[in-house]
Each structure stands twice: as structure tokens, then as C-alpha cells.
Design an enzyme around this catalytic site. Structure first.
Site, mmCIF file in Angstrom:
data_model
loop_
_atom_site.group_PDB
_atom_site.id
_atom_site.type_symbol
_atom_site.label_atom_id
_atom_site.label_comp_id
_atom_site.label_asym_id
_atom_site.label_seq_id
_atom_site.Cartn_x
_atom_site.Cartn_y
_atom_site.Cartn_z
ATOM 1 C CD GLU A 266 -1.481 2.291 2.298
ATOM 2 O OE1 GLU A 266 -2.228 3.898 1.745
ATOM 3 O OE2 GLU A 266 -0.051 2.395 3.007
ATOM 4 C CG HIS A 371 4.766 7.297 6.892
ATOM 5 N ND1 HIS A 371 4.125 7.808 5.906
ATOM 6 C CD2 HIS A 371 4.129 6.435 6.745
ATOM 7 C CE1 HIS A 371 3.027 7.185 5.297
ATOM 8 N NE2 HIS A 371 2.532 6.044 6.294
HETATM 9 N N1 BES Z 1 -1.877 5.368 6.312
HETATM 10 C C1 BES Z 1 -1.389 6.329 5.742
HETATM 11 C C2 BES Z 1 -2.762 7.142 4.816
HETATM 12 C C3 BES Z 1 -3.048 7.674 5.696
HETATM 13 C C4 BES Z 1 -2.300 9.454 6.721
HETATM 14 C C5 BES Z 1 -4.015 8.305 6.498
HETATM 15 C C6 BES Z 1 -2.973 10.275 7.188
HETATM 16 C C7 BES Z 1 -5.266 9.946 6.636
HETATM 17 C C8 BES Z 1 -4.657 10.064 7.343
HETATM 18 C C9 BES Z 1 -1.847 5.145 4.255
HETATM 19 O O1 BES Z 1 -0.446 3.825 4.392
HETATM 20 C C10 BES Z 1 -0.472 5.347 3.670
HETATM 21 O O2 BES Z 1 0.870 6.588 3.948
HETATM 22 N N2 BES Z 1 -0.499 6.289 2.628
HETATM 23 C C11 BES Z 1 -0.233 7.121 1.438
HETATM 24 C C12 BES Z 1 -0.669 7.831 0.398
HETATM 25 C C13 BES Z 1 -0.297 6.192 -1.334
HETATM 26 C C14 BES Z 1 -1.272 6.203 -2.009
HETATM 27 C C15 BES Z 1 1.492 5.386 -0.975
HETATM 28 C C16 BES Z 1 -0.075 8.529 1.819
HETATM 29 O O3 BES Z 1 -0.769 9.385 2.373
HETATM 30 O O4 BES Z 1 0.877 9.714 1.706
HETATM 31 ZN ZN ZN Z 2 -1.268 3.167 5.689
#
Ligand code: BES
Ligand code: ZN
Length: 409
Positions: A266, A371
Site C-alpha cells: 500500500e 512512517h
Molecule cells: N495510513 C496512511 C494514510 C493516512 C495517513 C490516512 C494519515 C490518513 C491520515 C497510508 O498508509 C499512507 O501513508 N498512504 C500514502 C498514500 C499512498 C497512495 C502511498 C500517503 O498518505 O502518503
Molecule cells: Zn497506512
């Protein structure tokens, strides 16, 4: 001779320079927030003003700028990577954007309908199942998942935790009373596999309720270690799903099929879920509802405050969540947006399937340690709060999977 050597050297060095230059300008196709693209002067090939999404090809430098901008306004990445779809070579992106707008329009129309789903009938067997949710089980699943140095799709052993988790689930499923299948799904866009469990429905096995979350983790911080424990993002949602499976596998067989997904990659651009949703659409599978659990441990807007993401989700399912809350959860639900396809629900939504994303807080209240190597179990993470999201999955598995309800549009 000497000149020939020189010429050869020259060719070799320019060839090298050329390779470096090519790498620097390698671009990838993405969907991103139109406002970010405009502010950064990035050429937009197709756009949809209604959903504020643009299609562009971005270089690593552009990606960095988008990320910087996204971080400033509290977003994480700020774009959705489409490399795995090979859209680069087709004009399908116009369709992608139009389809997104169609879905949005239908949702908005539905929101205007005055009389919709009002309440869920309280069922004693569901109430009883909800009391089985164990915070200490959730804690031990998260502890186990965060004990891997990384669950990253680009880590040294991208499938180590996947195969170990499969062994654990197989052991657990030994006491299942519902017929099941468990498998690892391979992908073309990543070396990492998705873990899949299917609980077969009795009367309407072709109608599917999807319960999912991503199992991978990532460390994007500059300095500060390389580990990616991903306790909140997303051992939490993954743990909610394990606990849901443990509880419902011994209940009477549901009418509809329930499919669990612990998605691969993801964090590298929704790769696992995008491939799966696409292949489900291609084989015309009847997915009634998709629940995405991604980050459920940090009660950043208060204990028992659930953020319900309104973009890339179904207005019908968001109503269903509110009805379920009134009957069973008694939490507070606040609507908010990610502003971009921030998790795997966006993959399903894009294929036209109804999706729901209940989040740990409103967007501003999200956990700031994700992250990084700091996303570990800490006193700020709240397993009582996280238990709520397991309950959402259980109600979908025991109520929606036993009903005839479906998105009316
Ligand atoms: N869990 C996050 C998404 C998230 C972060 C939702 C903060 C709400 C608040 C997800 O794992 C993530 O990091 N997604 C990426 C986007 C994806 C398309 C690579 C992001 O948000 O950068
Ligand atoms: Zn996530």
C-alpha cells in the site's frame, strides 16, 4: 590509437552521463490533488475539477515537491501512484477521472435523499460477539507485527511476515466452523504478497463483503533509523482484522461471503489493492461493501471519536456506519477527508465498489509518528479506542453479511 581511445572514453562517459540523466527524469504517472499540481506548475494531462484530481507524470524532484507541500498541510504523500497500471501507454486516464466524477455525483445525489437507512435492528448475537473483542489480543498482534524490523514491500525480506502470519492464521482457523480458504496472492507490481482469507457464504456466496487493511509498513524519515515498525500504520488495522476473524470464524455461516485482505505494498502506491480490485471488477464480482482499516490506535480527536473519510468512499456505507454506531458502538462520528486516495479503499472506489474508511481521528488528529521508526507501541496508543474498529468489522460481518442491503445506486 590514442584518439580512438579518447573517443571511446568519451562515448563511455557520455553514455554514463546519459544514463544518469535518464534516471533523473524518469517520470511516473500519478493522480494528485489538482491544487498541488497547479501550485507547483506541474503539467496536468487530464483533470477533473469536480473531484479536484489531476493526472500528471512526475519526476522524482516533482514528487519531492509534492510531498513537501503535502507535509506542510498535514498530508502524507499527496499523490496516488499509477505506474503499475501502465496508463502511461494508454489514454485511460480520462476514463479514470470521469469514472471518479460519476461516483462522486451519485454519492452527492444520494446524500440529498431525505429518507434513507434509519437504524439497524439490535441483534443479541451481535451484541454478544462485540463483548468478545479483546484489547490484550490486539496488543499482542501489534507487538508481534512490530517485532519485524520492517514489513516494507521493498525491504530485504518483503514476505517474511506474510508467510509467518499465514502459518499463524492457519493454526487459528483450525477451530473455524465456517468453510474457509487461505492463500497468498502474488502481484505483478510488487514482490510482496497479499494475504487473503475467504469465509464462504451459505445462501449468496457470490455476494462479497471485503474487510481489509494494509500489512506493509514504511520508513520515510530522513535519518532517525531505518526500522519501519508501523504500529499504528498499519499493524493496528491488521490486528483489528485478525481479531475479527478469530471471533466470527466460529459463528453461524453468514449468507454472504466475507473476504479478508491484508494488502501488500500500500505504502508504495496502493499496489496490492489496486491489482485485486481491478481483477475483481474484470471478473464482474459482486462486492457489496469494502471496509478499509488503516490507523486505528491513536485517538487524536479524543477517545471514541471516529473519523469517517468522505472522499473515495460510499455515502450509503457512511450512513450505514452511523446507523451501526447508534445501535451498537455509541461513539462519536465526525466526517473528514484525506484529500487524495490515501489508502486501499481508493482502489476499490475507483472500480465502482462501495467503500468505507473509518479512521482513528479526524484528519488533523492523526498520529504524527507514522512512517518513521517512532511508530511503536507507546502510552499514546489506545487499544480500547482501536477495539471500536474491530467492532465495526464484526457488525459488517454479522449484520451486512446476513442481509439483503446493497448500495441503492
Ligand atoms: N495510513 C496512511 C494514510 C493516512 C495517513 C490516512 C494519515 C490518513 C491520515 C497510508 O498508509 C499512507 O501513508 N498512504 C500514502 C498514500 C499512498 C497512495 C502511498 C500517503 O498518505 O502518503
Ligand atoms: Zn497506512
Amino acid at each position: 590509437m590514442k584518439t580512438a581511445m579518447m573517443a571511446l572514453l568519451f562515448v563511455a562517459s557520455t553514455a554514463n552521463a546519459h544514463v544518469t540523466a535518464l534516471e533523473d527524469f524518469t517520470s511516473k504517472p500519478v493522480l494528485a490533488d489538482l491544487r498541488d499540481l497547479r501550485a507547483l506548475n506541474i503539467p496536468v494531462f487530464a483533470k477533473n475539477e469536480e473531484v479536484q484530481v489531476g493526472y500528471a507524470h512526475i519526476t522524482p524532484l516533482m514528487q519531492q515537491r509534492i510531498q513537501e507541500r503535502a507535509h506542510k498541510v498535514g498530508k502524507c504523500g499527496g499523490f496516488e501512484d499509477l505506474s503499475h497500471e501502465a496508463l502511461f501507454f494508454s489514454t485511460d486516464f480520462e476514463k479514470v477521472l470521469n469514472d471518479l466524477a460519476d461516483i462522486q455525483t451519485k454519492n452527492e445525489l444520494y446524500e440529498k435523499v431525505p429518507f434513507k437507512l434509519l437504524a439497524l435492528n439490535k441483534k443479541p448475537e451481535i451484541e454478544a460477539a462485540l463483548t468478545e473483542v479483546s484489547e490484550s489480543n490486539l496488543r499482542s498482534y501489534v507487538q508481534w507485527l512490530t517485532s519485524f524490523p520492517s514489513r516494507g514491500s521493498q525491504s530485504a525480506e518483503p514476505n517474511r511476515h506474510v508467510s509467518e502470519m499465514k502459518v499463524r492464521l492457519e493454526a487459528m482457523l483450525g477451530s473455524a466452523t465456517i468453510p474457509y480458504e487461505i492463500s497468498e496472492i502474488k502481484h505483478s507490481g510488487t514482490k510482496q504478497n497479499t494475504l487473503h482469507v475467504r469465509l464462504l457464504g451459505s445462501e449468496k456466496p457470490n455476494e462479497i463483503i471485503v474487510l481489509g487493511g494494509h500489512l506493509d509498513s514504511i520508513n520515510q524519515s530522513w535519518g532517525g533509523g531505518k526500522n519501519a515498525p508501523g504500529a499504528d500504520d498499519n499493524a493496528s488495522g491488521s490486528a483489528n482484522l485478525i481479531e475479527t476473524l478469530r471471533i466470527i470464524m466460529e459463528k453461524p455461516q453468514p449468507k454472504r461471503t466475507i473476504e479478508f485482505f491484508w494488502y501488500a505494498a500500500e505504502e508504495s502506491g496502493l499496489i496490492g489493492s489496486a491489482e485485486i480490485a481491478k481483477s475483481y471488477k474484470a471478473s464482474n464480482k459482486d462486492v457489496i461493501a469494502v471496509l478499509q482499516l488503516d490507523m486505528t490506535l491513536y485517538p487524536g480527536s479524543g477517545e471514541f471519536v471516529i473519523g469517517s473519510m468522505t472522499d473515495f468512499t460510499s455515502a450509503w456505507l457512511r450512513d450505514y456506519l452511523k446507523a451501526m454506531n447508534d445501535t451498537y458502538l455509541h461513539a462519536k462520528i465526525v466526517d473528514d477527508k484525506c484529500g487524495y486516495g490515501c489508502s486501499d479503499h481508493a482502489s476499490w472506489n475507483r472500480q465502482g465498489y462501495p467503500a468505507l474508511m473509518p479512521f482513528e481521528a479526524d484528519f488533523r488528529g492523526k498520529n504524527g509518528s507514522i512512517h518513521s521508526s517512532k511508530d511503536v507501541i507507546s502510552p499514546q496508543l489506545n487499544f480500547k479506542h482501536s477495539a471500536l474498529y474491530t467492532k465495526i468489522a464484526i457488525v459488517m460481518a454479522m449484520d451486512l453479511a446476513n442481509s439483503d442491503a446493497r448500495q441503492p445506486y
